[in-house]
Scaffold this motif. Structure first.
Motif, short mmCIF file in Angstrom:
data_model
loop_
_atom_site.label_atom_id
_atom_site.label_comp_id
_atom_site.label_asym_id
_atom_site.label_seq_id
_atom_site.Cartn_x
_atom_site.Cartn_y
_atom_site.Cartn_z
N GLY A 42 61.99 76.15 36.02
CA GLY A 42 60.75 76.40 35.29
C GLY A 42 61.02 76.63 33.81
O GLY A 42 61.61 75.79 33.13
N SER A 43 60.63 77.78 33.31
CA SER A 43 60.80 78.12 31.89
C SER A 43 62.00 79.02 31.65
O SER A 43 62.09 79.65 30.59
CB SER A 43 59.52 78.78 31.36
OG SER A 43 58.42 77.91 31.50
N SER A 58 62.92 74.74 25.01
CA SER A 58 62.87 73.53 25.85
C SER A 58 64.13 72.70 25.65
O SER A 58 64.10 71.48 25.59
CB SER A 58 61.62 72.70 25.55
OG SER A 58 60.45 73.40 25.88
N GLN A 59 65.27 73.40 25.52
CA GLN A 59 66.57 72.80 25.22
C GLN A 59 66.56 72.16 23.83
O GLN A 59 66.63 72.84 22.84
CB GLN A 59 66.99 71.84 26.33
CG GLN A 59 67.18 72.54 27.67
CD GLN A 59 68.16 73.69 27.60
OE1 GLN A 59 69.35 73.49 27.47
NE2 GLN A 59 67.65 74.93 27.69
N LEU A 60 66.42 70.87 23.74
CA LEU A 60 66.24 70.21 22.44
C LEU A 60 64.80 69.69 22.35
O LEU A 60 64.54 68.56 21.95
CB LEU A 60 67.26 69.08 22.27
CG LEU A 60 68.70 69.56 22.09
CD1 LEU A 60 69.67 68.40 22.07
CD2 LEU A 60 68.85 70.40 20.82
N VAL A 61 63.87 70.54 22.73
CA VAL A 61 62.43 70.24 22.75
C VAL A 61 62.19 68.98 23.58
O VAL A 61 61.51 68.05 23.17
CB VAL A 61 61.86 70.10 21.32
CG1 VAL A 61 60.34 70.23 21.32
CG2 VAL A 61 62.45 71.15 20.38
N ASN A 62 62.79 68.98 24.77
CA ASN A 62 62.62 67.81 25.63
C ASN A 62 62.23 68.15 27.07
O ASN A 62 61.69 67.30 27.76
CB ASN A 62 63.88 66.95 25.63
CG ASN A 62 65.10 67.64 26.20
OD1 ASN A 62 65.32 68.82 25.96
ND2 ASN A 62 65.90 66.91 26.96
N THR A 63 62.49 69.38 27.53
CA THR A 63 62.10 69.71 28.91
C THR A 63 60.62 70.10 28.93
O THR A 63 60.25 71.25 29.18
CB THR A 63 62.98 70.84 29.49
OG1 THR A 63 62.94 71.96 28.60
CG2 THR A 63 64.40 70.38 29.67
N ASN A 64 59.77 69.10 28.68
CA ASN A 64 58.34 69.37 28.53
C ASN A 64 57.69 69.90 29.79
O ASN A 64 56.71 70.64 29.72
CB ASN A 64 57.62 68.11 28.06
CG ASN A 64 57.87 67.82 26.59
OD1 ASN A 64 58.73 68.43 25.96
ND2 ASN A 64 57.10 66.90 26.02
N ILE A 65 58.21 69.52 30.96
CA ILE A 65 57.63 70.06 32.20
C ILE A 65 58.56 71.10 32.84
O ILE A 65 58.47 71.39 34.02
CB ILE A 65 57.29 68.95 33.21
CG1 ILE A 65 58.52 68.15 33.62
CG2 ILE A 65 56.22 68.03 32.67
CD1 ILE A 65 58.29 67.28 34.83
N GLY A 66 59.45 71.67 32.01
CA GLY A 66 60.32 72.73 32.50
C GLY A 66 61.50 72.19 33.28
O GLY A 66 61.67 70.98 33.47
N SER A 285 61.24 64.53 30.57
CA SER A 285 61.81 65.86 30.34
C SER A 285 63.33 65.86 30.27
O SER A 285 63.97 66.88 30.49
CB SER A 285 61.33 66.85 31.41
OG SER A 285 60.04 67.33 31.09
N GLY A 286 63.91 64.70 29.97
CA GLY A 286 65.35 64.62 29.81
C GLY A 286 66.13 64.73 31.11
O GLY A 286 67.36 64.89 31.08
N TYR A 287 65.47 64.61 32.24
CA TYR A 287 66.19 64.75 33.51
C TYR A 287 67.24 63.66 33.69
O TYR A 287 68.29 63.89 34.28
CB TYR A 287 65.20 64.74 34.69
CG TYR A 287 64.42 66.03 34.88
CD1 TYR A 287 64.14 66.88 33.82
CD2 TYR A 287 63.97 66.39 36.14
CE1 TYR A 287 63.42 68.05 34.00
CE2 TYR A 287 63.25 67.56 36.35
CZ TYR A 287 62.97 68.39 35.27
OH TYR A 287 62.26 69.55 35.46
N VAL A 288 66.93 62.46 33.22
CA VAL A 288 67.89 61.36 33.14
C VAL A 288 67.64 60.70 31.78
O VAL A 288 66.49 60.52 31.39
CB VAL A 288 67.69 60.32 34.28
CG1 VAL A 288 68.76 59.23 34.20
CG2 VAL A 288 67.71 60.99 35.65
N PRO A 422 58.52 75.02 27.33
CA PRO A 422 57.97 73.96 28.18
C PRO A 422 56.45 74.01 28.20
O PRO A 422 55.84 75.09 28.11
CB PRO A 422 58.56 74.29 29.56
CG PRO A 422 59.85 74.99 29.25
CD PRO A 422 59.57 75.81 28.02
N LEU A 423 55.83 72.86 28.31
CA LEU A 423 54.37 72.77 28.19
C LEU A 423 53.63 73.47 29.32
O LEU A 423 52.46 73.84 29.16
CB LEU A 423 53.93 71.31 28.14
CG LEU A 423 54.65 70.39 27.14
CD1 LEU A 423 54.00 69.02 27.14
CD2 LEU A 423 54.68 70.99 25.75
N ASN A 424 54.28 73.64 30.45
CA ASN A 424 53.64 74.30 31.59
C ASN A 424 54.08 75.76 31.73
O ASN A 424 53.90 76.37 32.78
CB ASN A 424 53.91 73.53 32.89
CG ASN A 424 55.39 73.29 33.14
OD1 ASN A 424 56.23 73.54 32.27
ND2 ASN A 424 55.72 72.78 34.32
#
Length: 449
Positions: A42-43, A58-66, A285-288, A422-424
Motif C-alpha cells: 500500500g502506502s 511514491s519511490q520516484l513518484v511512480n508507484t501511483n497505485i501503491g 506503477s513501475g511494477y515492471v 500514492p494516489l490511493n
C-alpha cells in the motif's frame, strides 16, 4: 505487518552485497549508505531494521497505485504463466490491450503507441520521431526540467545533472520556463509571467531559426524540478507557437501522467493537445519497467510507408503491458484518479496552505492532485533557498532525517520537500503525513533570517 528476524538478517546480507557489488545511479559510490527495503504494501515500506515508513515519495513518484496492489500482482503472475516474453515484431494480447487503453485515455488524435522500457528512452524516441518528421535537428527544452538519464534525454534536461554530460553536440537549446515564484522576467502576476515567458520563447525561436527546430519538449507540470504548475495561458501559448512555426510539441508526462495531478494526463488541465506524449512510471506503477510514446495521426503518417528506424528488444514486453492493463483497470474501478483530485483539493492543498501560514521557512506551496511541492527558504522577502540550486544543505539534511525518524519516507530535492504519496493513499494517512511534515518544519524555521 511483522518483520521477522530472518528477514532483517537477509536484509543485512543484501546490504553487504549491495555495497560490495552494486553501482548506484547519481551517487558518489564510496560515501553512499542506501536504505534497505524488506517489504512494501500500500502506502508503506519497511526498512532494513523492520521500521514501518509512510511512503510520501511514491519511490520516484511512480508507484501511483501503491505497493503490491493485488490486482496488478495477480495480472503479472497470470501473464508469466502464459507468456513471459516475446519479440516485439510479434503481436501479443497484453501489448495490444495496453496500447488500446493508453490511446483511449490520450487526448485528440493521439491514437498509436510505441512502447519503450521507461521514460528516458520514450523521450529519446519522441525526439527521433520529431526530427525525422520535420527534417530538422534542434530541440527546445526548458531550464528547471528533467527528461531522463540517457545521453540525449539528459542533455534535453534542464537541471544540474545535465552539466557533466553536456558536450554541446546534442542539438538542444534551453529556454527560461514560466515559473511565477522565481520569475526570470521580473513578473509580479501570473498574467505578466505568461505574457513575458511566451515573448521570451518566441524570441528564442526566431533567433535560433524556426526552420532548424524539430521539437519543443515540456513537462506538462514539471516534477523533480519543482512541481511548478504553469500559469494560466502559458501551455496554450506554447502550443500556438509550435503550430505557428511548424515545431513538434512533445508533452512529457512521464511523472505527471496517469492520475498524478488528478487527471489521466496533466495536459488535460490546460486543454492542450500535443503532437506526442511521453509516458512511463504511473502507467503500471513501475511494477515492471515500461514507458512509451503516444503518437498523433500526422506523425504516424510519416512512418506509414516509411520504416521507422528505431526499436527495442523489450518494446511492449508482455509482463510490463499486462501490469499496465491491470493498473489502468484498477484505477478506473477504484476511482483512483478521482481520489487523487479530491486529496489535492480537500486535504493536501488546504493542509499545506495552513502549514505555510505557521512556518516562516515555507516560501510557497503549490501543486495539483497528489503532486505538490513545499519550497523552503531562509528569507521570505528575498526568497533565499534553504539549499542552493543543484545541491543540499545541513538544514535540509536535518529536516529529511527528522522526517524519516518520525516514520516517513520523503521526497526531497534541493530546497524542497515534495508531497507525492500514492494516489490511493487514505485520507487518514495523508493527514498523518502532513502532521509529520508540520512538526519537522520547526527545524527549518530555526534557520530563517
Amino acid at each position: 505487518m511483522e518483520i521477522s528476524a530472518r528477514e532483517t538478517e537477509a536484509g543485512r546480507r543484501a546490504y553487504e552485497l549491495d555495497r560490495a557489488h552494486v553501482f548506484h545511479s547519481w551517487s558518489a559510490q564510496a560515501t553512499l549508505q542506501p536504505m534497505t527495503v524488506l517489504r512494501a504494501e500500500g502506502s508503506y515500506v519497511w526498512d532494513g531494521e523492520g521500521r514501518k515508513l509512510l511512503d510520501f515519495s511514491s519511490q520516484l513518484v511512480n508507484t501511483n497505485i501503491g505497493h503490491q496492489h493485488p490486482k496488478v500482482v495477480a495480472a503479472i503472475q497470470e501473464q508469466a504463466g502464459k507468456l513471459c516474453t516475446i519479440a516485439p515484431q510479434h503481436v501479443n494480447d497484453a501489448r495490444s490491450e495496453a496500447a488500446r487503453l493508453v490511446a483511449e485515455l490520450a487526448p485528440g488524435d493521439l491514437n498509436r503507441v510505441f512502447f519503450t522500457n521507461g521514460g528516458a528512452d520514450a523521450v529519446e524516441h519522441a525526439i527521433r520521431m520529431a526530427r525525422l518528421h520535420t527534417g530538422r535537428k534542434k530541440v527546445f527544452a526548458a531550464y528547471r526540467s528533467y527528461h531522463g538519464g540517457t545521453h540525449l534525454a539528459v542533455n534535453v534536461t534542464g537541471d544540474p545533472r545535465r552539466v557533466p554530460n553536456d558536450f554541446g553536440d546534442s542539438g538542444v537549446v534551453h529556454f527560461m520556463p514560466a515559473y511565477p515564484y522565481r520569475s526570470y522576467f521580473g513578473s509580479t502576476t501570473e498574467a505578466e509571467e505568461t505574457e513575458r515567458a511566451l515573448r521570451h520563447l518566441e524570441d528564442m525561436i526566431v533567433l535560433e531559426g524556426p526552420q532548424n527546430i524539430a521539437a519543443l519538449i515540456l513537462e506538462s507540470v514539471p516534477g523533480t524540478a519543482g512541481i511548478y504548475v504553469p500559469p494560466a495561458g502559458y501551455l496554450e501559448g506554447v502550443r500556438e507557437l509550435t503550430r505557428k512555426y511548424g515545431i513538434v510539441y512533445i508533452a512529457d508526462e512521464v511523472m505527471a501522467g496517469f492520475g498524478r495531478t488528478g487527471k489521466w494526463f496533466a495536459i488535460e488541465h490546460f486543454g492542450v493537445v500535443p503532437d506526442l506524449i511521453t509516458f512511463a512510471k504511473g502507467v503500471n506503477s513501475g511494477y515492471v519497467p515500461l514507458g512509451g510514446v503516444v503518437i498523433s495521426e500526422a506523425i504516424y503518417q510519416t512512418f506509414a510507408e516509411r520504416a521507422y528506424p528505431g526499436g527495442l528488444t523489450y518494446s511492449g514486453h508482455p509482463l510490463a503491458c499486462a501490469a499496465a492493463v491491470a493498473t489502468i483497470e484498477a484505477m478506473r474501478e477504484e476511482g483512483i484518479v478521482e481520489h487523487a483530485a479530491w486529496l489535492g483539493e480537500n486535504v493536501i492543498g488546504p493542509g499545506l496552505r495552513e502549514i505555510a501560514q505557521r512556518h516562516p521557512s515555507v516560501g510557497e506551496v503549490r501543486g495539483l492532485g497528489a503532486f505538490w511541492a513545499i519550497e523552503l527558504v531562509k528569507n521570505r522577502e528575498t526568497r533565499e533557498p534553504m539549499a542552493a540550486y543543484g545541491g543540499s544543505s545541513p538544514e535540509m539534511n536535518e529536516l529529511v532525517a527528522a522526517l524519516k525518524a518520525a516514520g516517513m519516507l520523503p521526497f526531497a530535492n534541493f530546497n524542497r520537500i515534495h508531497v507525492v504519496p500514492p494516489l490511493n493513499t487514505s485520507e487518514a494517512d495523508v493527514r498523518r503525513g502532513l502532521e509529520i511534515i508540520d512538526k519537522a518544519l520547526e527545524i527549518t524555521d530555526r534557520y530563517v533570517a
